[in-house]
Structure formats: C-alpha cells, structure tokens
Design an enzyme around this catalytic site. Structure first.
Site, PDB file in Angstrom:
ATOM      1  N   LYS A  34      30.444 -30.974  46.255  1.00 30.95           N
ATOM      2  CA  LYS A  34      31.857 -30.748  45.949  1.00 30.95           C
ATOM      3  C   LYS A  34      32.196 -31.163  44.520  1.00 30.95           C
ATOM      4  O   LYS A  34      32.808 -30.406  43.759  1.00 30.95           O
ATOM      5  CB  LYS A  34      32.733 -31.555  46.919  1.00 30.95           C
ATOM      6  CG  LYS A  34      34.222 -31.508  46.574  1.00 30.95           C
ATOM      7  CD  LYS A  34      35.031 -32.527  47.336  1.00 30.95           C
ATOM      8  CE  LYS A  34      35.115 -33.829  46.605  1.00 30.95           C
ATOM      9  NZ  LYS A  34      36.477 -34.329  46.374  1.00 30.95           N
ATOM     10  N   ASN A  35      31.794 -32.377  44.148  1.00 38.53           N
ATOM     11  CA  ASN A  35      32.195 -32.917  42.848  1.00 38.53           C
ATOM     12  C   ASN A  35      31.541 -32.166  41.696  1.00 38.53           C
ATOM     13  O   ASN A  35      32.012 -32.231  40.561  1.00 38.53           O
ATOM     14  CB  ASN A  35      31.865 -34.406  42.765  1.00 38.53           C
ATOM     15  CG  ASN A  35      32.789 -35.239  43.644  1.00 38.53           C
ATOM     16  OD1 ASN A  35      33.883 -34.804  43.993  1.00 38.53           O
ATOM     17  ND2 ASN A  35      32.348 -36.426  44.019  1.00 38.53           N
ATOM     18  N   CYS A 128      42.914 -38.332  46.273  1.00 35.02           N
ATOM     19  CA  CYS A 128      42.950 -39.482  47.183  1.00 35.02           C
ATOM     20  C   CYS A 128      43.594 -40.690  46.497  1.00 35.02           C
ATOM     21  O   CYS A 128      43.354 -40.956  45.323  1.00 35.02           O
ATOM     22  CB  CYS A 128      41.537 -39.866  47.623  1.00 35.02           C
ATOM     23  SG  CYS A 128      40.821 -38.767  48.848  1.00 35.02           S
ATOM     24  N   ARG A 133      42.600 -44.828  38.566  1.00 36.12           N
ATOM     25  CA  ARG A 133      41.801 -43.761  37.978  1.00 36.12           C
ATOM     26  C   ARG A 133      42.502 -43.143  36.757  1.00 36.12           C
ATOM     27  O   ARG A 133      42.808 -41.950  36.729  1.00 36.12           O
ATOM     28  CB  ARG A 133      41.494 -42.672  39.017  1.00 36.12           C
ATOM     29  CG  ARG A 133      40.890 -43.226  40.277  1.00 36.12           C
ATOM     30  CD  ARG A 133      39.976 -42.261  40.961  1.00 36.12           C
ATOM     31  NE  ARG A 133      40.658 -41.216  41.685  1.00 36.12           N
ATOM     32  CZ  ARG A 133      40.057 -40.373  42.502  1.00 36.12           C
ATOM     33  NH1 ARG A 133      38.776 -40.464  42.711  1.00 36.12           N
ATOM     34  NH2 ARG A 133      40.725 -39.428  43.127  1.00 36.12           N
ATOM     35  N   ASP A 320      31.448 -43.706  46.690  1.00 39.59           N
ATOM     36  CA  ASP A 320      31.777 -42.721  47.716  1.00 39.59           C
ATOM     37  C   ASP A 320      31.017 -42.955  49.034  1.00 39.59           C
ATOM     38  O   ASP A 320      31.355 -42.340  50.046  1.00 39.59           O
ATOM     39  CB  ASP A 320      31.486 -41.306  47.218  1.00 39.59           C
ATOM     40  CG  ASP A 320      32.590 -40.779  46.299  1.00 39.59           C
ATOM     41  OD1 ASP A 320      33.636 -41.433  46.195  1.00 39.59           O
ATOM     42  OD2 ASP A 320      32.397 -39.711  45.689  1.00 39.59           O
ATOM     43  N   ARG A 412      38.565 -32.040  52.638  1.00 36.41           N
ATOM     44  CA  ARG A 412      38.445 -31.894  51.189  1.00 36.41           C
ATOM     45  C   ARG A 412      36.990 -32.024  50.744  1.00 36.41           C
ATOM     46  O   ARG A 412      36.631 -31.538  49.668  1.00 36.41           O
ATOM     47  CB  ARG A 412      39.280 -32.956  50.464  1.00 36.41           C
ATOM     48  CG  ARG A 412      40.788 -32.739  50.564  1.00 36.41           C
ATOM     49  CD  ARG A 412      41.548 -33.768  49.723  1.00 36.41           C
ATOM     50  NE  ARG A 412      40.963 -33.820  48.402  1.00 36.41           N
ATOM     51  CZ  ARG A 412      40.513 -34.924  47.817  1.00 36.41           C
ATOM     52  NH1 ARG A 412      40.587 -36.078  48.433  1.00 36.41           N
ATOM     53  NH2 ARG A 412      39.988 -34.886  46.616  1.00 36.41           N
TER      54      ARG A 412
END
Length: 433
Positions: A34-35, A128, A133, A320, A412
């Site tokens: 995903k990232n 999220c 961040r 993660d 997600r």
C-alpha cells in the site's frame, strides 16, 4: 451494497466476527505494498505519458488516491490489480480538501506537481490519528530546491521561481529520515536543474521502489536504500508499462504474526525477505522457526516467549507492526517491553487488548506486556489501521468470538483480509451494513 453509500462509509458500520482457537494452515498470499503503490501513483504526475502499475492492492486508500488524481485531470483506469494513469491533460494543481483530508499520502503529490507544473496548492493531510507527523521536513526540502512555499489556512502553496518554472538542485540534509519527506523531495528533484543530494534519507523499501520506478521512467537516481540519495535532474520523464509494486512487508509481517499467535505452521508469500530482516529476527527470538525459500516463508511457532522491541526507521523494527507484535506478546511466556519511538499516539490499542484479558501496563511511550495463558473474545475497536489488524490477530487467538469494529481503518491497508484468513482455516465473517 446500499445505493449511495461508499465502501469506506460501509466499513464504518461493519464489523468482523472472529472465532478464536482455529489453527491456520496452507499458504497466505501477500498483496502489493500500500505505502509503495500510493506514492508510485503520484509519480505519474511527472510525465504526460501513461504509467501502468501492476500488483496494486484493492484498498480504500488506493481508490482515494485515484479520486484525487482524477480531480487533477489524470485519466485513471483500474482493473484486477492494475492501475493505468495518464497525466497528459493536467487541468489542476490543487487537489480538493475533502479528498486529501482522509489520505495522508496525497500530500506527496506536492513534489511531483511542483516538479512538473512549477506550482502546487495542496491541503495539509489527514489519515490515521496516530501522531503529529508534521510536514515541516517536506516544506524545508522544497524550499531548498528553490520553491517559494507558504502555509495559510491549512493549505500549502508552493511555486518555482524563474521564467522556466523549474526547481534547482540542492544539497539537503533531513533532520530525521522521514519517508514522506524523502519521497516528496525525490519526486520534486527528478525534473529540477542540476544535482540534488538528500542526506539522512529514509532507507525504507518503499523509497527504493519509488526510485526504481523513476529510473524506469528516465530519471537518474542513485543511492536509494542508503542514507544518501543523489538525483541528477532531467528535462522530462516518459511513461512505463507493467511496473510491479513490491510485496507489502507489513501485510506479510501481520500474517506471520497471525500464524505465531495461533501457534500454526503456515506459508506466507510472496515476500522480499531482506525487507523484513528486523521482523524475522524478532519472530525467531520469540520462538518461531522460519524456513525461507526464495520469496516464500514457512513459519512454525514453538513455545512463544517474551521478546522486547523498539520501533525504529528501516532497517529497524517497523512501527506499523508494533500493534500486531504486542498482540502476539500478550500471549507469550514472560514479560516483554515494547517501546514506540516513531509516533506518540500509537498505543491506543492497549486498552482494547486489555478488554480481551491482556496484562499490559503503559509508561509513556512504552508498554510492559506480561503474557497471559489465553485471551478471551470481546467487542473491540481498531483505533487506526494497524491497531485494527492487532485486534483481528488477538481475536484469532482468543477463546470465543471477538467482534472487531473500526473496519474503515482496516480496509485502508489490508486487501480482503477476511477472505485471505478464511483461505487458511480461520473463521472470520464481516457483518453489518
């Protein structure tokens, strides 16, 4: 499906019923990262030719990024793990707030928009709620490349100086090895005049994947995967066909931990083992036997014992996977210490694990986890993407049935997770409307 209700809205009202105590067996298939896919999609803004990606996971975040790029004038075609993006007619350099607000990775479009068009206007991002961040590093890097940047009313406006609207190569030293900042600066620099050197760059595999795609498109990027990345600017980039997104190392780690928490021998593939060295070592440390054969890992758990972790940037243990590993440690023999060093709000899953009988004490950004013989099913909620995954893992191990809410987060980052788990013997059903 209810007419007029989006997939993400549906997953707010849905939950997973996870029946615990089932042994898993067989092979669990890992989707594309995903990232990585999200950032590769934004790289399509750098050329007027088609960029075709394959091995793209089917996630709400991917749909969201497609919507954002579509709003900029990009032609987006999706089918069976394939996304084709054509930014020939860029009509807009201002992604809409209502789309950007729910997807942090959308902010990375500022680098490619600025590099290609010479200007961009991007709202500050969402995603999220696991910590601040900040995008300070992104902005500082763009300024170093010669952009004029301002932040007003939650919107970042950036423009390149000079009549040709091109950025200028520069030496940039990041205060911290931010993945997002590294990727933003990298995309901005590939079309800049001259040479850019990024020091203290993020070394994550997703950064390497982006650099590889950019090079296929005609960029001149060296050093990705190490702490210093050098970019020699080129006048333009071309498209590409069939670029395969790397396997998702976080999903692979989650599935390996699912096997460990259920004390099941199982195969997970495809993986790139060198992307997971820190995780694989911790699984060995806690009592798992791993047989690596090319892009496949067979895990056989033994007596699971307490093992300490501290989250760190790559090549360290990834933040993660902190929540899934905590779920595993809650069932281990002994006491483990889990220290979260990346995000300040990433221990919200502790209270939910405690509802299931876990013995966890929090001291600041550290959790002390005393393993218990068994967890028990309860209604729980995943407060963010990885916390939701941890709840599913805990449910697989627990006695009785665990009802996991917060699927808007889970969807997600995990492509059809219940079907994948059912395929290896889990009893997991999605309920609700």
């Amino acid at each position: 499906m209810v007419v007029g209700v989006t997939a993400s809205q549906q997953s707010v009202t849905q939950h997973l019923n996870v029946k615990g105590g089932q042994r898993l067996q067989g092979t669990l298939t890992v989707s594309g990262a995903k990232n990585s896919a999200l950032v590769l999609m934004t790289a399509s803004l750098l050329t007027d030719e088609t960029v075709e990606l394959v091995n793209v996971p089917d996630l709400t975040d991917i749909q969201g990024m497609g919507d954002i790029l579509g709003a900029l004038g990009v032609q987006v075609e999706r089918s069976d793990g394939r996304v084709a993006l054509t930014a020939k007619q860029l009509t807009n350099a201002e992604p809409p707030y209502e789309l950007v607000n729910s997807l942090r990775a959308s902010f990375f479009s500022i680098g490619s928009l600025l590099g290609r068009m010479g200007h961009a206007k991007v709202p500050l991002p969402g995603g999220c709620r696991i910590g601040a961040r900040p995008v300070v590093e992104h902005i500082r890097g763009l300024k170093a490349l010669g952009a004029v940047v301002s932040v007003q009313h939650g919107i970042v406006t950036a423009s390149a100086k000079g009549s040709n609207r091109r950025l200028k190569g520069a030496a940039i030293v990041l205060d911290c090895p931010s993945v997002g900042a590294t990727e933003t600066i990298l995309m901005a620099a590939v079309l800049a005049e001259g040479i850019t050197k990024i020091e203290n760059a993020a070394q994550e595999p997703e950064v390497q994947d982006l650099a590889n795609l950019l090079n296929v498109m005609g960029a001149k990027v060296t050093g990705a995967g190490g702490p210093v990345i050098t970019v020699e600017g080129v006048p333009s980039l071309r498209g590409c066909r069939g670029y395969a997104v790397i396997p998702d190392r976080i999903e692979a780690g989650t599935f390996l931990m699912a096997a460990a928490i259920t004390r099941s021998s199982m195969c997970v593939e495809p993986v790139v083992p060198e992307h997971m060295n820190a995780v694989l070592q911790k699984l060995r440390d806690c009592g798992c036997s791993l047989e690596i054969n090319g892009r496949s890992i067979q895990i056989t758990p033994g007596d699971i014992v307490a093992t300490d972790i501290t989250t760190q940037p790559f090549p360290g243990f990834p933040t993660d996977l902190q929540a899934p590993f905590m779920a595993l440690m809650s069932t281990a023999r002994g006491t483990s210490v889990i220290s979260e060093k990346i995000y300040e709000n990433r221990l919200q899953h502790v209270a939910e694990l405690q509802r299931m009988g876990a013995a966890i004490r929090v001291d600041g950004s550290t959790a002390i986890v005393q393993g218990v013989p068994s967890l028990s099913g309860a209604p729980v909620t995943g407060s963010d993407l990885r916390a939701a995954a941890a709840m599913v893992l805990a449910g697989l191990s627990a006695s009785g049935t665990t009802q996991v809410s917060g699927l808007s987060h889970l969807d997600r980052g995990y492509d059809n997770v219940e079907a994948k788990l059912r395929g290896v013997g889990a009893t997991v059903e999605r309920d609700g409307f």
